[in-house]
Scaffold this motif. Structure first.
Motif, PDB file in Angstrom:
ATOM      1  N   THR A 262     -17.627 -84.916  62.691  1.00 26.88           N
ATOM      2  CA  THR A 262     -16.783 -86.013  63.174  1.00 26.88           C
ATOM      3  C   THR A 262     -15.983 -86.654  62.037  1.00 26.88           C
ATOM      4  O   THR A 262     -15.132 -87.502  62.291  1.00 26.88           O
ATOM      5  N   THR A 263     -16.288 -86.237  60.825  1.00 27.22           N
ATOM      6  CA  THR A 263     -15.564 -86.736  59.654  1.00 27.22           C
ATOM      7  C   THR A 263     -15.246 -85.568  58.732  1.00 27.22           C
ATOM      8  O   THR A 263     -16.079 -84.673  58.548  1.00 27.22           O
ATOM      9  N   ILE A 264     -14.062 -85.584  58.166  1.00 21.78           N
ATOM     10  CA  ILE A 264     -13.654 -84.552  57.214  1.00 21.78           C
ATOM     11  C   ILE A 264     -13.891 -85.085  55.811  1.00 21.78           C
ATOM     12  O   ILE A 264     -13.376 -86.143  55.435  1.00 21.78           O
ATOM     13  N   ASP A 265     -14.660 -84.356  55.029  1.00 24.08           N
ATOM     14  CA  ASP A 265     -14.956 -84.802  53.663  1.00 24.08           C
ATOM     15  C   ASP A 265     -13.694 -84.826  52.811  1.00 24.08           C
ATOM     16  O   ASP A 265     -13.389 -85.832  52.161  1.00 24.08           O
ATOM     17  N   THR A 266     -12.957 -83.703  52.795  1.00 23.92           N
ATOM     18  CA  THR A 266     -11.749 -83.631  51.954  1.00 23.92           C
ATOM     19  C   THR A 266     -10.638 -82.866  52.657  1.00 23.92           C
ATOM     20  O   THR A 266     -10.886 -81.877  53.352  1.00 23.92           O
ATOM     21  N   ILE A 267      -9.433 -83.341  52.486  1.00 26.04           N
ATOM     22  CA  ILE A 267      -8.218 -82.613  52.861  1.00 26.04           C
ATOM     23  C   ILE A 267      -7.353 -82.527  51.607  1.00 26.04           C
ATOM     24  O   ILE A 267      -7.009 -83.560  51.022  1.00 26.04           O
ATOM     25  N   GLU A 268      -7.056 -81.324  51.183  1.00 30.04           N
ATOM     26  CA  GLU A 268      -6.188 -81.125  50.016  1.00 30.04           C
ATOM     27  C   GLU A 268      -4.879 -80.505  50.472  1.00 30.04           C
ATOM     28  O   GLU A 268      -4.873 -79.512  51.197  1.00 30.04           O
ATOM     29  N   ILE A 269      -3.770 -81.099  50.063  1.00 24.88           N
ATOM     30  CA  ILE A 269      -2.435 -80.624  50.435  1.00 24.88           C
ATOM     31  C   ILE A 269      -1.692 -80.225  49.173  1.00 24.88           C
ATOM     32  O   ILE A 269      -1.509 -81.047  48.265  1.00 24.88           O
ATOM     33  N   ARG A 270      -1.279 -78.966  49.119  1.00 22.99           N
ATOM     34  CA  ARG A 270      -0.378 -78.538  48.055  1.00 22.99           C
ATOM     35  C   ARG A 270       1.020 -78.474  48.646  1.00 22.99           C
ATOM     36  O   ARG A 270       1.339 -77.604  49.432  1.00 22.99           O
ATOM     37  N   TRP A 271       1.834 -79.445  48.276  1.00 21.60           N
ATOM     38  CA  TRP A 271       3.185 -79.540  48.814  1.00 21.60           C
ATOM     39  C   TRP A 271       4.085 -78.479  48.175  1.00 21.60           C
ATOM     40  O   TRP A 271       3.800 -78.002  47.072  1.00 21.60           O
ATOM     41  N   PRO A 272       5.182 -78.101  48.840  1.00 19.75           N
ATOM     42  CA  PRO A 272       6.098 -77.112  48.255  1.00 19.75           C
ATOM     43  C   PRO A 272       6.636 -77.504  46.885  1.00 19.75           C
ATOM     44  O   PRO A 272       6.972 -76.632  46.073  1.00 19.75           O
ATOM     45  N   SER A 273       6.711 -78.791  46.597  1.00 24.68           N
ATOM     46  CA  SER A 273       7.175 -79.257  45.288  1.00 24.68           C
ATOM     47  C   SER A 273       6.183 -78.940  44.177  1.00 24.68           C
ATOM     48  O   SER A 273       6.508 -79.008  42.995  1.00 24.68           O
ATOM     49  N   GLY A 274       4.933 -78.625  44.546  1.00 23.43           N
ATOM     50  CA  GLY A 274       3.864 -78.407  43.579  1.00 23.43           C
ATOM     51  C   GLY A 274       2.901 -79.574  43.488  1.00 23.43           C
ATOM     52  O   GLY A 274       1.819 -79.453  42.905  1.00 23.43           O
ATOM     53  N   THR A 275       3.273 -80.718  44.062  1.00 31.18           N
ATOM     54  CA  THR A 275       2.390 -81.882  44.076  1.00 31.18           C
ATOM     55  C   THR A 275       1.130 -81.579  44.890  1.00 31.18           C
ATOM     56  O   THR A 275       1.203 -80.975  45.957  1.00 31.18           O
TER      57      THR A 275
ATOM     58  N   ALA B 259     -11.404 -89.439  59.530  1.00 23.26           N
ATOM     59  CA  ALA B 259     -12.012 -89.360  60.861  1.00 23.26           C
ATOM     60  C   ALA B 259     -11.369 -88.245  61.675  1.00 23.26           C
ATOM     61  O   ALA B 259     -10.163 -87.998  61.589  1.00 23.26           O
ATOM     62  N   ALA B 260     -12.175 -87.581  62.500  1.00 26.11           N
ATOM     63  CA  ALA B 260     -11.718 -86.457  63.313  1.00 26.11           C
ATOM     64  C   ALA B 260     -11.151 -86.929  64.642  1.00 26.11           C
ATOM     65  O   ALA B 260     -11.088 -88.123  64.936  1.00 26.11           O
ATOM     66  N   ASP B 261     -10.720 -85.926  65.457  1.00 23.28           N
ATOM     67  CA  ASP B 261     -10.258 -86.117  66.830  1.00 23.28           C
ATOM     68  C   ASP B 261      -9.044 -87.039  66.917  1.00 23.28           C
ATOM     69  O   ASP B 261      -8.993 -87.984  67.726  1.00 23.28           O
ATOM     70  N   ARG B 262      -8.052 -86.770  66.110  1.00 21.91           N
ATOM     71  CA  ARG B 262      -6.812 -87.554  66.153  1.00 21.91           C
ATOM     72  C   ARG B 262      -5.706 -86.787  65.434  1.00 21.91           C
ATOM     73  O   ARG B 262      -5.959 -85.822  64.717  1.00 21.91           O
ATOM     74  N   MET B 263      -4.467 -87.246  65.665  1.00 30.98           N
ATOM     75  CA  MET B 263      -3.346 -86.745  64.888  1.00 30.98           C
ATOM     76  C   MET B 263      -3.119 -87.685  63.712  1.00 30.98           C
ATOM     77  O   MET B 263      -3.104 -88.907  63.880  1.00 30.98           O
ATOM     78  N   LEU B 264      -2.948 -87.109  62.538  1.00 34.31           N
ATOM     79  CA  LEU B 264      -2.754 -87.893  61.328  1.00 34.31           C
ATOM     80  C   LEU B 264      -1.447 -87.478  60.671  1.00 34.31           C
ATOM     81  O   LEU B 264      -1.214 -86.292  60.428  1.00 34.31           O
ATOM     82  N   THR B 265      -0.585 -88.450  60.394  1.00 29.92           N
ATOM     83  CA  THR B 265       0.656 -88.195  59.665  1.00 29.92           C
ATOM     84  C   THR B 265       0.420 -88.451  58.184  1.00 29.92           C
ATOM     85  O   THR B 265      -0.087 -89.512  57.804  1.00 29.92           O
ATOM     86  N   VAL B 266       0.788 -87.479  57.354  1.00 22.93           N
ATOM     87  CA  VAL B 266       0.615 -87.586  55.909  1.00 22.93           C
ATOM     88  C   VAL B 266       1.978 -87.418  55.235  1.00 22.93           C
ATOM     89  O   VAL B 266       2.671 -86.420  55.468  1.00 22.93           O
ATOM     90  N   THR B 267       2.348 -88.391  54.418  1.00 21.85           N
ATOM     91  CA  THR B 267       3.623 -88.349  53.704  1.00 21.85           C
ATOM     92  C   THR B 267       3.388 -87.955  52.251  1.00 21.85           C
ATOM     93  O   THR B 267       2.466 -88.466  51.605  1.00 21.85           O
ATOM     94  N   GLU B 268       4.206 -87.077  51.746  1.00 24.08           N
ATOM     95  CA  GLU B 268       4.090 -86.618  50.361  1.00 24.08           C
ATOM     96  C   GLU B 268       4.326 -87.775  49.395  1.00 24.08           C
ATOM     97  O   GLU B 268       5.274 -88.559  49.576  1.00 24.08           O
ATOM     98  N   PRO B 269       3.485 -87.921  48.377  1.00 23.29           N
ATOM     99  CA  PRO B 269       3.731 -88.966  47.379  1.00 23.29           C
ATOM    100  C   PRO B 269       5.083 -88.770  46.704  1.00 23.29           C
ATOM    101  O   PRO B 269       5.490 -87.634  46.430  1.00 23.29           O
ATOM    102  N   GLU B 270       5.765 -89.876  46.432  1.00 29.22           N
ATOM    103  CA  GLU B 270       7.082 -89.780  45.790  1.00 29.22           C
ATOM    104  C   GLU B 270       6.969 -89.195  44.392  1.00 29.22           C
ATOM    105  O   GLU B 270       7.869 -88.514  43.911  1.00 29.22           O
ATOM    106  N   ARG B 271       5.866 -89.453  43.723  1.00 29.33           N
ATOM    107  CA  ARG B 271       5.656 -88.934  42.363  1.00 29.33           C
ATOM    108  C   ARG B 271       4.217 -88.448  42.213  1.00 29.33           C
ATOM    109  O   ARG B 271       3.335 -88.899  42.874  1.00 29.33           O
TER     110      ARG B 271
END
Length: 559
Positions: free
Chosen positions: A526-539, A547-559
């Motif tokens: 019901t909980t995700i320990d870690t989500i790691e995102i490697r953005w196309p920029s390399g960030t 928390a699980a069972d939902r849609m989550l919007t994640v915005t890339e850090p500006e820097r």
């Protein structure tokens, strides 16, 4: 590209079998790894009529097809074009040799399983020999645009805050000619923050020539007089268009190494980072000829590497009738594998990624050598029971109406058993009722966390498969928004709990566009320990305790 004349002359003089692929019959071979594995009951219901998604398809002849152009059919696109949080449906449509045509249809998602035909209001007015579509935010304005492939031209549909405008004329993309454009994928191959376009063509084909021919060319297949397959036709070709900004593209196909020698009849295509170096590569499923893998050299060029990588041919070195393609991490190894649908008397091919741009053919060991009697097209990798492993759905349909009752074919559902093997668990009316299917896209249309499958059927109404599998696990749906990267985050790689991986992809399947949001099944968690995102920029961005069972919007850090 050479004209239709060579194909016409060959077809009039040589009456030999012209089916796709190698012509070698494959035997169904079960995987030895499935013994003793209990299989789940995956359940689906066709809700197309109940939800109001009923527009009929028109593509080629219904009782007979005289030319190869009439068999390819259409893709499907699922995008949230009006940014209301609900995934909308675009059913692409086609034409007939006599000039009849039917416009593609846009269904706006009103929520709660209700859809409204908003084709006119949406502004998307595309007719003619439409083939497929791929989606992405071309100008990074926050609205998803659409590329539509057609015979003779490519269309850019600019999304202007929920209404499409045809921006093709000044795009720099081909607007006239005889190129038989099929699969497309948007990818930021040079990592400049703008989405570029790769598109492939099938065969050299002159619509004018066939309309003027006194007698259509015929070939023989299993004793039937049918249209001629691709063999003998001049090769299709790939195109790479760099996004220059301001709505314009520049053709860099030659200088980028996309134009390769040999004959390649391209259909489904998708971009993915196969060697995990942070730069997107491109795979093309080819009919009756070696498939292609363009390896990104990180300097604006590609090297065609399918043979060396082990993904050009079948397990015995034979050419296969490649149609659609799914690229996903089938074994939770952190590396994207390739599954390609093929022609009848062949099996769907499974290539396991071993790292360093090398694959091994595990079609038999992986359980996909069971079905050899289908002509398979659209393919989707979706975790139907949400156990943390992606399963497979395949849409099929023959190419010769002359076969009568053998022309429509059932769909196939493979469950991922988690030991390197898939099990055929196809069951129920919604799956087994035969159709003449082509494109297939996946996405959560009703917001319940279980993606639906939308399937386009030639000269028939669509199918919308709602997943009603009992005892599903928990889930998360991730919408990524780039800042330094392209706004659609196409090419981003997400790793959940250090185990599951997925990429945001444009195109794929068979000429289709699935939901740009990433769906992960989580089993009992019901909980995700870690989500790691490697953005196309390399960030690289990390989230914890989600928390699980939902849609989550994640915005890339500006820097």
């Amino acid at each position: 590209m050479p004209g239709f004349a060579p194909l016409l002359l060959l077809a009039l003089t040589v009456q030999t079998p012209q089916g796709m692929g190698s012509g070698t019959r494959a035997s169904a071979r079960p995987s030895p790894r499935l013994k003793g594995v209990p299989l789940p009951a995956l359940s689906f219901r066709d809700v197309a009529a109940a939800w109001g998604i009923t527009a009929p398809n028109l593509y080629g002849g219904e009782k007979t097809k005289k030319f190869i152009m009439e068999m390819t059919g259409n893709g499907v696109a699922l995008i949230d074009y009006d940014k209301d949080g609900n995934l909308d449906v675009v059913l692409l449509n086609g034409a007939r040799i006599d000039g009849a045509s039917r416009p593609s249809v846009v269904y706006r998602n009103l929520g709660s399983g209700r859809f409204s035909d908003q084709t006119i209001a949406s502004g998307l007015a595309t007719t003619g020999w439409v083939q497929g579509a791929c989606a992405g935010d071309l100008d990074n304005d926050g609205f998803t645009d659409l590329i539509v492939t057609r015979y003779g031209s490519l269309q850019v549909w600019k999304n202007e805050r929920g209404r499409f405008r045809n921006a093709s004329a000044l795009s720099g993309l081909p607007q006239t000619g005889e190129d038989f454009f099929t699969g497309c994928t948007l990818t930021d191959y040079d990592r400049d923050g703008r989405l570029d376009l790769f598109v492939t063509t099938y065969v050299a084909f002159s619509l004018k020539a066939v309309r003027q021919a006194a007698t259509p060319p015929k070939c023989s297949w299993l004793g039937l007089d049918v249209f001629c397959g691709p063999r003998g036709a001049a090769s299709g070709r790939g195109f790479l268009f760099r996004n220059e900004g301001n709505g314009r593209f520049r053709d860099l196909s030659d200088s980028a190494g996309i134009r390769v020698p040999g004959t390649h009849y391209g259909l489904g295509t998708v971009a993915s980072d196969f060697d995990d170096d942070g730069w997107p590569d491109i795979y093309v499923a080819c009919d009756s000829t070696p498939s292609l893998l363009f390896h990104n050299q990180r300097n604006g060029t590609f090297r065609e590497s399918a043979v060396a990588a082990g993904v050009a041919y079948g397990e015995n070195g034979e050419e296969q009738g490649g149609m659609g393609v799914a690229v996903f991490d089938a074994g939770n190894t952190g590396r994207p594998d390739i599954v390609r649908t093929n022609f009848i008397d062949e099996t769907t091919a499974l290539y396991r990624n071993q790292g360093e741009l090398f694959f091994i053919d595990e079609t038999v060991a992986g359980g996909l050598a069971l079905n050899t009697r289908n002509v398979s097209w659209g393919i989707q990798a979706v975790d139907f029971d949400q156990d943390g492993r992606r399963d497979l759905a395949i849409a099929s349909g023959h190419i010769y109406p002359e076969l009568g009752g053998a022309y429509p074919q059932p769909r196939t559902i493979y469950w991922n058993a988690g030991n390197g093997v898939f099990a055929d668990v196809s069951a129920g009316e919604a799956i087994l009722r035969p159709r003449v299917s082509r494109g297939m896209a996946a996405g959560d249309l009703d917001g319940d966390g279980a993606p639906e499958l939308v399937i386009g059927n030639q000269n028939d109404v669509p199918v919308v498969l709602k997943n009603e599998t009992p005892r599903r696990g928990h889930w998360i749906l991730l919408l990524l928004e780039g800042t330094r990267s392209n706004r659609s985050a196409i090419g981003a790689k997400v790793t959940v709990n250090g185990r599951q991986t997925a990429e945001v992809q444009s195109g794929g399947s068979y000429l289709s566009q699935s939901d740009l949001r990433l769906h992960f099944g989580l089993g009992s968690s019901t909980t995700i320990d870690t989500i790691e995102i490697r953005w196309p920029s390399g960030t690289v961005q990390k989230l914890t305790g989600v928390a699980a069972d939902r849609m989550l919007t994640v915005t890339e850090p500006e820097r």
